[in-house]
Design an enzyme around this catalytic site. Structure first.
Site, short mmCIF file in Angstrom:
data_model
loop_
_atom_site.label_atom_id
_atom_site.label_comp_id
_atom_site.label_asym_id
_atom_site.label_seq_id
_atom_site.Cartn_x
_atom_site.Cartn_y
_atom_site.Cartn_z
N ASP A 28 20.02 -1.26 15.40
CA ASP A 28 19.10 -2.35 15.07
C ASP A 28 19.75 -3.43 14.21
OD1 ASP A 28 19.34 -0.63 12.91
OD2 ASP A 28 17.28 0.08 13.00
N ASN A 33 8.16 6.86 6.86
CA ASN A 33 6.98 6.80 7.74
C ASN A 33 7.29 7.32 9.15
OD1 ASN A 33 8.53 4.79 8.83
ND2 ASN A 33 7.06 3.14 8.54
N GLU A 90 8.51 1.50 14.48
CA GLU A 90 7.51 1.84 13.48
C GLU A 90 6.38 2.66 14.12
OE1 GLU A 90 8.30 1.41 10.53
OE2 GLU A 90 8.93 -0.63 10.02
N HIS A 114 9.84 6.39 11.07
CA HIS A 114 10.50 5.49 12.02
C HIS A 114 11.91 5.97 12.33
CE1 HIS A 114 11.98 2.52 8.65
NE2 HIS A 114 12.98 3.32 8.99
#
Ligand code: F6R
Length: 241
Positions: A67, A136, A143, A138
């Site tokens: 990313d 979280n 996400e 990811h």
């Protein structure tokens, strides 16, 4: 999922490095998927040390990063281009033109996502992908709520991710709100995956990934659908498993 429990961050980094070095030796033209963030820094140090001490060569390896932030030029110290150069690429014999990080300043970002997928296809897919995990759940910047069928795409980062990643910026306002990331489907097509985790801040996410249901609400849970995943984590990260 194979789980390798290590006593420390250093041992996690060493174990991951051992696997990568073995694979590069077996297949010098390996396509290696890489991650940024705090977690793989120790692994990259191990690879650099091994390159200097034992001569493992990366001259035929290609790399594909997961990313990049949208809007940060490659020479911005908070960009993932900059991170990779300074944590790894500058210190091994990997030709820079064989490295790939999404271009977060491309004029046509949708086209850039397609180009990135095409690049992965041209390379014959990713042989071994390194992943970290967000608190979280990811993976990459996928996400919660991201489709398991997603390919490289543009994402709006969650407030949680912006806050957690603000440690790499002077102020939270400097953290970009969007990024380009390989999608979940792209990640699931990697032939082999190693997920690294260290520290108590990752314990809940690791426990939910291993013991929870497979759900798009928790992106890392998709890895249970993959036949060749190894989790290398220290005992703090595995304390709730
Ligand atoms: C980075 C990436 C992210 C990180 C995750 C964990 O390329 O894709 O998913 O792996 O945010 O980050 P750290 O390692 O900083 O805790």
């Amino acid at each position: 999922m194979n789980i390798i429990r290590t006593s420390s961050y250093e041992e996690m980094s060493m174990q991951a490095a051992k696997i990568i070095i073995k694979q590069v030796k077996n297949n010098p033209a390996l396509t290696l998927g890489l991650a940024t963030g705090s977690t793989p820094i120790g692994l990259y140090k191990e690879l650099i040390n091994d390159h200097h001490n034992n001569g493992t060569s990366y001259k035929d390896v290609h790399t594909i990063n997961l990313d990049e932030y949208i809007g940060l030029p490659k020479d911005n110290p908070s960009s993932y281009h900059f991170f990779m150069k300074h944590q790894l690429f500058n210190y091994i014999d990997l030709p820079i033109e064989q490295t790939n990080v999404p271009n977060g300043t491309a004029e046509d970002l949708e086209r850039e996502c397609e180009r990135y997928e095409e690049k992965i296809r041209q390379l014959g897919g990713i042989d071994l992908q390194i992943l970290g995990i967000g608190q979280n759940g990811h993976i990459g910047f996928n996400e919660p709520g991201t489709s398991f069928e997603s390919r490289t795409h543009i994402v709006q980062l969650t407030e949680n991710t912006i806050e957690v990643n603000s440690r790499f910026f002077n102020t939270i306002d400097e953290v970009p709100t969007k990024s380009i990331t390989m999608g979940i489907q792209t990640i699931l097509e990697c032939k082999e995956i190693i997920l690294l985790a260290s520290g108590a801040s990752k314990a809940k996410a690791i426990a939910r990934m291993i013991n929870g249901p497979v759900s798009e609400e928790f992106p890392a849970s998709c890895l249970k659908k993959h036949p060749n995943v190894t989790i290398i984590a220290d005992s703090d990260a595995l304390q709730l498993v």
